[in-house]
Design an enzyme around this catalytic site. Structure first.
Site, PDB file in Angstrom:
ATOM      1  N   ASN A 203      43.064  11.949  27.861  1.00  0.00           N
ATOM      2  CA  ASN A 203      43.434  13.313  27.681  1.00  0.00           C
ATOM      3  C   ASN A 203      44.472  13.435  26.437  1.00  0.00           C
ATOM      4  O   ASN A 203      44.586  12.505  25.950  1.00  0.00           O
ATOM      5  CB  ASN A 203      44.180  14.049  29.006  1.00  0.00           C
ATOM      6  N   ASP A 272      42.392  11.871  36.442  1.00  0.00           N
ATOM      7  CA  ASP A 272      41.949  12.326  37.785  1.00  0.00           C
ATOM      8  C   ASP A 272      40.762  11.379  38.552  1.00  0.00           C
ATOM      9  O   ASP A 272      40.570  11.265  39.466  1.00  0.00           O
ATOM     10  CB  ASP A 272      41.900  13.674  38.180  1.00  0.00           C
ATOM     11  N   LYS A 282      27.059  -1.094  25.973  1.00  0.00           N
ATOM     12  CA  LYS A 282      27.107   0.278  25.583  1.00  0.00           C
ATOM     13  C   LYS A 282      25.839   0.978  25.934  1.00  0.00           C
ATOM     14  O   LYS A 282      24.808   0.334  26.081  1.00  0.00           O
ATOM     15  CB  LYS A 282      27.166   0.167  24.142  1.00  0.00           C
ATOM     16  N   PHE A 316      55.542  15.310  37.304  1.00  0.00           N
ATOM     17  CA  PHE A 316      55.430  16.230  36.306  1.00  0.00           C
ATOM     18  C   PHE A 316      54.155  17.231  36.658  1.00  0.00           C
ATOM     19  O   PHE A 316      53.193  16.564  37.434  1.00  0.00           O
ATOM     20  CB  PHE A 316      54.897  15.589  34.907  1.00  0.00           C
ATOM     21  N   LYS A 330      52.897  20.694  44.282  1.00  0.00           N
ATOM     22  CA  LYS A 330      52.648  19.425  44.044  1.00  0.00           C
ATOM     23  C   LYS A 330      54.006  18.611  44.615  1.00  0.00           C
ATOM     24  O   LYS A 330      54.012  17.684  44.962  1.00  0.00           O
ATOM     25  CB  LYS A 330      52.889  19.041  42.489  1.00  0.00           C
ATOM     26  N   LYS A 334      53.261  16.139  47.356  1.00  0.00           N
ATOM     27  CA  LYS A 334      53.564  14.680  46.995  1.00  0.00           C
ATOM     28  C   LYS A 334      55.153  14.151  47.364  1.00  0.00           C
ATOM     29  O   LYS A 334      55.480  12.959  46.616  1.00  0.00           O
ATOM     30  CB  LYS A 334      53.380  14.409  45.416  1.00  0.00           C
TER      31      LYS A 334
HETATM   32  N1  CTP Z   1      49.577  11.531  39.328  1.00  0.00           N
HETATM   33  C1  CTP Z   1      49.444  10.396  39.480  1.00  0.00           C
HETATM   34  N2  CTP Z   1      48.248   9.690  39.788  1.00  0.00           N
HETATM   35  C2  CTP Z   1      47.206  10.502  39.561  1.00  0.00           C
HETATM   36  C3  CTP Z   1      47.288  11.916  39.100  1.00  0.00           C
HETATM   37  C4  CTP Z   1      48.296  12.376  38.911  1.00  0.00           C
HETATM   38  O1  CTP Z   1      50.549   9.659  39.538  1.00  0.00           O
HETATM   39  N3  CTP Z   1      46.209   9.948  39.870  1.00  0.00           N
HETATM   40  C5  CTP Z   1      50.863  12.065  38.709  1.00  0.00           C
HETATM   41  C6  CTP Z   1      51.132  12.359  37.349  1.00  0.00           C
HETATM   42  O2  CTP Z   1      51.894  11.237  36.760  1.00  0.00           O
HETATM   43  C7  CTP Z   1      52.326  13.818  37.429  1.00  0.00           C
HETATM   44  C8  CTP Z   1      51.859  14.520  38.761  1.00  0.00           C
HETATM   45  O3  CTP Z   1      51.043  13.460  39.394  1.00  0.00           O
HETATM   46  O4  CTP Z   1      53.535  13.370  37.487  1.00  0.00           O
HETATM   47  C9  CTP Z   1      50.816  15.805  38.311  1.00  0.00           C
HETATM   48  O5  CTP Z   1      49.917  15.436  37.754  1.00  0.00           O
HETATM   49  P1  CTP Z   1      48.695  16.626  37.585  1.00  0.00           P
HETATM   50  O6  CTP Z   1      47.489  16.022  36.871  1.00  0.00           O
HETATM   51  O7  CTP Z   1      49.358  17.588  37.168  1.00  0.00           O
HETATM   52  O8  CTP Z   1      48.401  16.722  39.111  1.00  0.00           O
HETATM   53  P2  CTP Z   1      47.139  16.433  40.060  1.00  0.00           P
HETATM   54  O9  CTP Z   1      47.859  16.151  41.441  1.00  0.00           O
HETATM   55  O10 CTP Z   1      46.176  15.684  39.302  1.00  0.00           O
HETATM   56  O11 CTP Z   1      46.352  17.941  40.388  1.00  0.00           O
HETATM   57  P3  CTP Z   1      45.552  18.731  39.727  1.00  0.00           P
HETATM   58  O12 CTP Z   1      45.016  17.979  38.589  1.00  0.00           O
HETATM   59  O13 CTP Z   1      44.950  19.374  40.678  1.00  0.00           O
HETATM   60  O14 CTP Z   1      46.348  20.027  38.790  1.00  0.00           O
END
Ligand code: CTP
Length: 399
Positions: A203, A272, A282, A316, A330, A334
């Site tokens: 990302n 995610d 490859k 975050f 969140k 969490k």
């Molecule tokens: N985070 C994490 N591990 C993951 C995904 C996210 O620790 N596999 C943490 C990120 O570091 C951040 C927080 O979760 O502090 C929120 O991340 P975000 O991607 O916004 O949230 P998600 O829980 O993945 O929710 P969504 O993608 O549904 O918005």
């Protein structure tokens, strides 16, 4: 307080005399260091008379070959006023060819820099890039005023007033060893999830926010470990940086370093989803369309929430819509104490920018908007609120 006043070679060097006098009036001890260009504008004798101390000028005409080291160690704050474009460039890049620049490298305390120059020189991308480097290093920049300049032009470039510089010195030194004794564990940057030996999912996270947090925490006296995804940023001063690539690696390193941590901040943009079985070779373009089944990565923050103990946990939330609701969701799901929420996509702020505008959603029920500012300034504000929250939670728990 024992202050080093470094003077660069600008026409505003004469204003440094006023600053020296003001600092002496405020009962500080002031040791002046002048570059050779500064001595073209004002005689060292002026500063010797004002401060009652010999002025340091030449690296090779001093009593001991290591005087720049002992001067650095004996003083609490380094102020550079005026800082010319050339001097700022040398500081930004670590050039050390005279007493002042050598002393700068040997100095470990707070640094206040008050630039002055022609408006075009100030606005030049090279100067602005150097400025950003110095700011990101945690130095306090006292921005030049706008007005009539000695070169006949009007605009930003005039050295700030001595009173403004003296205020900045006071603020910089009063703060902030308030994270001393804290062990801060941070994550930053994106993760990369391989699809084959040459491709990956990732990302747009640049890591700038997490690195700014690491810098701020270290500057305020914390012991800092930063688990970083792949980014193009230098290791912040005094911070242990551990590089990882995937979400799984990040999880492993976070839990390896969790035990001593008192504050955990997950600024990383963790992927995610990932491919559980990555092909050894490859993937070839043999079909017109391919599809892949991706599995969820471990949610590190959620796991931290379950194992958090007495730690303060900050997550975050980067959202494209419903920022406040998503951040609070969140926070609760969490088990965090704070979520730093920012809007991403479509704006010039967020991921790759040097600036940010965020909201802090707190477990106390409060939501605090932080207006647009550099990520380094936002980082300090986050730690201010973390410390306030810690006090609130402690008194609520009867500590
Ligand atoms: N985070 C994490 N591990 C993951 C995904 C996210 O620790 N596999 C943490 C990120 O570091 C951040 C927080 O979760 O502090 C929120 O991340 P975000 O991607 O916004 O949230 P998600 O829980 O993945 O929710 P969504 O993608 O549904 O918005």
């Amino acid at each position: 307080m024992k202050i080093i006043l470094g003077i660069g070679g600008g026409i505003a060097a004469y204003k440094a005399a006023e600053l020296a006098r003001l600092l002496m009036q405020q009962d500080h001890q002031v040791r002046v260091v002048m570059t050779s260009a500064a001595q073209q504008f004002v005689q060292p004798l002026t500063f010797a008379a004002l401060t009652g101390q010999k002025v340091l000028t030449d690296l090779f005409a001093i009593e001991s070959a290591i005087e720049h080291i002992s001067v650095a160690q004996e003083h609490e704050v380094l102020v550079i006023a005026p800082a010319t474009a050339n001097l700022m460039a040398k500081l930004a890049h670590g050039l050390a060819d005279d007493f002042l620049t050598t002393l700068y490298l040997a100095f470990t305390g707070p640094v206040v820099i008050a630039p002055t120059m022609n408006v075009n020189m100030w606005q030049h991308p090279a100067t602005q890039a150097n400025l950003e480097t110095l700011r990101r290093r945690g130095h306090r920049i006292v921005e030049p005023d706008s007005g009539y300049l000695a070169c006949g032009m009007t605009g930003p470039g005039r050295l700030a007033d001595p009173e403004t510089i003296a205020d900045a010195i006071a603020q910089e030194t009063q703060k902030r060893r308030d994270l001393e004794g804290e062990v801060v564990l941070l994550t930053a940057g994106p993760t990369q999830e391989p699809l084959d030996p040459v491709r990956y999912i990732s990302n747009r996270s640049s890591g700038k926010m997490g690195y700014a947090l690491a810098e701020a925490a270290a500057a305020r006296g914390a012991q800092v470990t930063l688990i970083s995804g792949p980014v193009h940023l230098p290791a912040p001063r005094g911070v242990e940086v551990i590089h990882v690539r995937t979400a799984a690696e990040m999880r492993e390193k976070v839990f390896d370093h969790l035990t001593p941590a008192s504050i955990v901040i997950k600024a990383a943009a963790v992927a995610d989803f990932h491919l559980s079985k990555v092909p050894d070779q490859k993937v070839k373009k043999t079909a017109a369309r391919i599809s892949m089944e991706l599995d969820p990565t471990p949610d590190i923050l959620a796991e931290l929430g379950r194992k958090k103990g007495d730690r303060l946990l900050v997550g975050f939330a980067a959202e494209t819509e419903n920022l406040a609701q998503e951040a609070r969701r969140k926070l609760e799901s969490k088990n965090c104490d704070m979520i730093v929420g920012n809007l991403v996509g479509g704006s010039d702020l967020g991921f790759e920018s040097d600036e940010n505008e965020v909201i802090l959603v707190l477990s106390s029920g409060e939501t605090i908007p932080l207006p647009r500012a550099s990520k380094r300034v936002i980082a300090d504000r986050i730690f201010d609120e973390v410390l306030t929250l810690r006090l609130t939670l402690h008194s609520a728990n009867g500590h």
